[in-house]
Scaffold this active site. Structure first.
Site, PDB file in Angstrom:
ATOM      1  N   LYS A  82       1.287  -1.223   0.034  1.00  0.00           N
ATOM      2  CA  LYS A  82      -0.164   0.065   0.291  1.00  0.00           C
ATOM      3  C   LYS A  82       1.119   1.657  -0.409  1.00  0.00           C
ATOM      4  O   LYS A  82      -0.009   2.561  -0.246  1.00  0.00           O
ATOM      5  CB  LYS A  82      -0.960   0.090   1.088  1.00  0.00           C
ATOM      6  CG  LYS A  82      -1.987  -0.814   1.603  1.00  0.00           C
ATOM      7  CD  LYS A  82      -2.570  -1.112   2.788  1.00  0.00           C
ATOM      8  CE  LYS A  82      -3.259  -2.131   3.330  1.00  0.00           C
ATOM      9  NZ  LYS A  82      -3.881  -2.198   4.637  1.00  0.00           N
ATOM     10  N   GLU A  98       8.083   2.512  -5.403  1.00  0.00           N
ATOM     11  CA  GLU A  98       7.885   2.045  -4.068  1.00  0.00           C
ATOM     12  C   GLU A  98       7.903   3.013  -3.365  1.00  0.00           C
ATOM     13  O   GLU A  98       8.380   3.771  -3.841  1.00  0.00           O
ATOM     14  CB  GLU A  98       9.264   0.921  -4.313  1.00  0.00           C
ATOM     15  CG  GLU A  98       9.487   0.563  -2.695  1.00  0.00           C
ATOM     16  CD  GLU A  98       8.842  -0.019  -2.041  1.00  0.00           C
ATOM     17  OE1 GLU A  98       7.241  -0.401  -1.822  1.00  0.00           O
ATOM     18  OE2 GLU A  98       9.475  -1.565  -1.672  1.00  0.00           O
ATOM     19  N   ASP A  99       6.933   2.949  -2.557  1.00  0.00           N
ATOM     20  CA  ASP A  99       7.855   4.107  -1.338  1.00  0.00           C
ATOM     21  C   ASP A  99       9.493   4.418  -1.096  1.00  0.00           C
ATOM     22  O   ASP A  99       9.618   4.913  -1.105  1.00  0.00           O
ATOM     23  CB  ASP A  99       6.792   4.140   0.138  1.00  0.00           C
ATOM     24  CG  ASP A  99       6.820   2.873   0.347  1.00  0.00           C
ATOM     25  OD1 ASP A  99       7.683   1.900   0.573  1.00  0.00           O
ATOM     26  OD2 ASP A  99       5.559   2.459   1.777  1.00  0.00           O
ATOM     27  N   VAL A 104      12.966   2.074   0.162  1.00  0.00           N
ATOM     28  CA  VAL A 104      13.673   0.820  -0.167  1.00  0.00           C
ATOM     29  C   VAL A 104      14.427   1.187   0.579  1.00  0.00           C
ATOM     30  O   VAL A 104      15.538   1.786   0.968  1.00  0.00           O
ATOM     31  CB  VAL A 104      14.578   1.015  -1.564  1.00  0.00           C
ATOM     32  CG1 VAL A 104      15.498   0.081  -1.585  1.00  0.00           C
ATOM     33  CG2 VAL A 104      14.076   0.703  -2.555  1.00  0.00           C
ATOM     34  N   ASP A 105      14.350  -0.094   1.698  1.00  0.00           N
ATOM     35  CA  ASP A 105      15.307  -0.584   3.109  1.00  0.00           C
ATOM     36  C   ASP A 105      16.238  -1.219   2.736  1.00  0.00           C
ATOM     37  O   ASP A 105      17.470  -1.465   1.864  1.00  0.00           O
ATOM     38  CB  ASP A 105      14.261  -0.501   4.256  1.00  0.00           C
ATOM     39  CG  ASP A 105      15.219  -0.823   5.555  1.00  0.00           C
ATOM     40  OD1 ASP A 105      15.528  -0.598   5.985  1.00  0.00           O
ATOM     41  OD2 ASP A 105      13.856  -1.210   6.419  1.00  0.00           O
ATOM     42  N   THR A 110      12.328  -6.873  -0.633  1.00  0.00           N
ATOM     43  CA  THR A 110      10.762  -6.901  -1.257  1.00  0.00           C
ATOM     44  C   THR A 110      11.250  -7.049  -2.823  1.00  0.00           C
ATOM     45  O   THR A 110      11.005  -7.771  -3.583  1.00  0.00           O
ATOM     46  CB  THR A 110       9.846  -6.227  -1.059  1.00  0.00           C
ATOM     47  OG1 THR A 110      10.014  -6.467   0.892  1.00  0.00           O
ATOM     48  CG2 THR A 110       8.952  -6.659  -1.458  1.00  0.00           C
ATOM     49  N   LYS A 123      17.284   4.267   2.018  1.00  0.00           N
ATOM     50  CA  LYS A 123      17.859   4.094   3.041  1.00  0.00           C
ATOM     51  C   LYS A 123      19.401   4.118   2.711  1.00  0.00           C
ATOM     52  O   LYS A 123      20.256   4.158   3.225  1.00  0.00           O
ATOM     53  CB  LYS A 123      17.624   3.431   3.939  1.00  0.00           C
ATOM     54  CG  LYS A 123      15.943   4.195   4.422  1.00  0.00           C
ATOM     55  CD  LYS A 123      15.776   3.231   5.297  1.00  0.00           C
ATOM     56  CE  LYS A 123      14.709   3.974   6.588  1.00  0.00           C
ATOM     57  NZ  LYS A 123      14.016   2.810   7.809  1.00  0.00           N
ATOM     58  N   ASP A 170       3.916   3.272   6.509  1.00  0.00           N
ATOM     59  CA  ASP A 170       2.773   3.778   8.003  1.00  0.00           C
ATOM     60  C   ASP A 170       3.716   3.002   8.959  1.00  0.00           C
ATOM     61  O   ASP A 170       4.536   2.596   8.929  1.00  0.00           O
ATOM     62  CB  ASP A 170       1.953   2.249   7.617  1.00  0.00           C
ATOM     63  CG  ASP A 170       2.367   1.545   7.525  1.00  0.00           C
ATOM     64  OD1 ASP A 170       3.202   1.223   6.469  1.00  0.00           O
ATOM     65  OD2 ASP A 170       2.322   0.466   7.886  1.00  0.00           O
TER      66      ASP A 170
HETATM   67  P1  IMP Z   1      12.889  -3.428   2.118  1.00  0.00           P
HETATM   68  O1  IMP Z   1      12.477  -5.330   1.205  1.00  0.00           O
HETATM   69  O2  IMP Z   1      13.717  -4.037   3.699  1.00  0.00           O
HETATM   70  O3  IMP Z   1      13.269  -2.574   1.402  1.00  0.00           O
HETATM   71  O4  IMP Z   1      11.580  -3.056   3.003  1.00  0.00           O
HETATM   72  C1  IMP Z   1      11.336  -2.434   1.911  1.00  0.00           C
HETATM   73  C2  IMP Z   1       9.640  -1.750   3.023  1.00  0.00           C
HETATM   74  O5  IMP Z   1       9.860  -2.158   4.018  1.00  0.00           O
HETATM   75  C3  IMP Z   1       8.593  -0.620   2.372  1.00  0.00           C
HETATM   76  O6  IMP Z   1       8.154  -0.538   1.434  1.00  0.00           O
HETATM   77  C4  IMP Z   1       8.246  -0.304   3.401  1.00  0.00           C
HETATM   78  O7  IMP Z   1       6.891  -0.918   3.912  1.00  0.00           O
HETATM   79  C5  IMP Z   1       9.349  -0.259   5.029  1.00  0.00           C
HETATM   80  N1  IMP Z   1       9.557   0.187   5.106  1.00  0.00           N
HETATM   81  C6  IMP Z   1      11.341  -0.083   4.950  1.00  0.00           C
HETATM   82  N2  IMP Z   1      11.840   1.715   6.225  1.00  0.00           N
HETATM   83  C7  IMP Z   1      10.344   1.908   6.542  1.00  0.00           C
HETATM   84  C8  IMP Z   1      10.040   2.796   7.429  1.00  0.00           C
HETATM   85  O8  IMP Z   1      10.980   3.953   7.973  1.00  0.00           O
HETATM   86  N3  IMP Z   1       8.955   3.660   7.507  1.00  0.00           N
HETATM   87  C9  IMP Z   1       8.070   2.871   7.432  1.00  0.00           C
HETATM   88  N4  IMP Z   1       8.152   2.152   6.337  1.00  0.00           N
HETATM   89  C10 IMP Z   1       9.390   1.419   5.893  1.00  0.00           C
HETATM   90 MG    MG Z   2       4.753  -1.487   4.592  1.00  0.00          MG
END
Ligand code: IMP
Ligand code: MG
Length: 173
Positions: free
Chosen positions: A42, A98-99, A101-102, A106, A130, A158
């Site tokens: 979302k 995408e909102d 990237v951490d 995913t 990030k 969120d």
């Molecule tokens: P990744 O697969 O570790 O890159 O995670 C990415 C997903 O984790 C994003 O699409 C967000 O839904 C969530 N996410 C990562 N960091 C944050 C944050 O600082 N605030 C809110 N959601 C986050």
């Molecule tokens: Mg999320």
């Protein structure tokens, strides 16, 4: 009523300015062909709706809903699609929106799944990055902000499904 935000990181004006820049960049990057903008739900819903209105070339919009098994643990690294776009991807430019990237886990799995459908091109646009994405093989072509390593909410992001409606981006730390 839950947690309060601690600090505004990107205000509405700053976000709007950045989204305009990204829209111009994306418009210039795709001089021809069909463009399908795929929003990852979302988190991308507000960003996506603002972004597509700043892109000045024909495009189509669809969504992806992905769930990682085990949700927060990501132990298996498996991604399951809860909603898969109806539209054909073959031969089209696909822009995955995408909102944030951490770790990029995913996205990494999604990119594999989507490239198997033979799009003409496949790129990622993320509002926030990030830069911790050691696992992300595919670089993010369009990045809005290089985000601090803090937990951010608002503008679609969120914390336990709260704060998505806040018009700016704030830190909970
Ligand atoms: P990744 O697969 O570790 O890159 O995670 C990415 C997903 O984790 C994003 O699409 C967000 O839904 C969530 N996410 C990562 N960091 C944050 C944050 O600082 N605030 C809110 N959601 C986050
Ligand atoms: Mg999320």
């Amino acid at each position: 009523m839950g947690r309060a935000v601690k600090r505004v990181v990107y205000d509405e004006r700053k976000i709007a300015e950045k989204v305009r820049e990204l829209g111009a960049e994306i418009s210039a990057a795709y001089p021809d062909g069909e463009l399908l903008v795929l929003g990852l739900l979302k988190g991308s819903f507000i960003f996506l709706s603002d972004l597509v209105r700043q892109i000045s070339r024909p495009l189509q919009v669809d969504f992806l809903v992905a769930a990682s098994y085990g949700d927060k643990t990501y132990s298996s690294g498996t991604v399951r699609l809860l909603y898969d776009p109806e539209t054909k991807l073959e031969g089209k430019h696909i822009l995955l929106v995408e909102d944030i990237v951490d770790t990029g886990r995913t996205l990494g799995r999604l990119m594999e799944m989507l490239s198997a459908r033979h799009p003409r091109s496949l790129e990622i646009c993320a509002l926030l990055h990030k830069h911790l994405a050691a696992e992300l093989k595919h670089p993010t072509k369009f990045v809005g902000f290089d985000a601090p390593n803090e937990f951010l909410v608002g503008y679609g992001l969120d914390h336990a499904e709260n704060f998505r409606h806040i018009p700016y981006i704030a830190s909970l730390e």
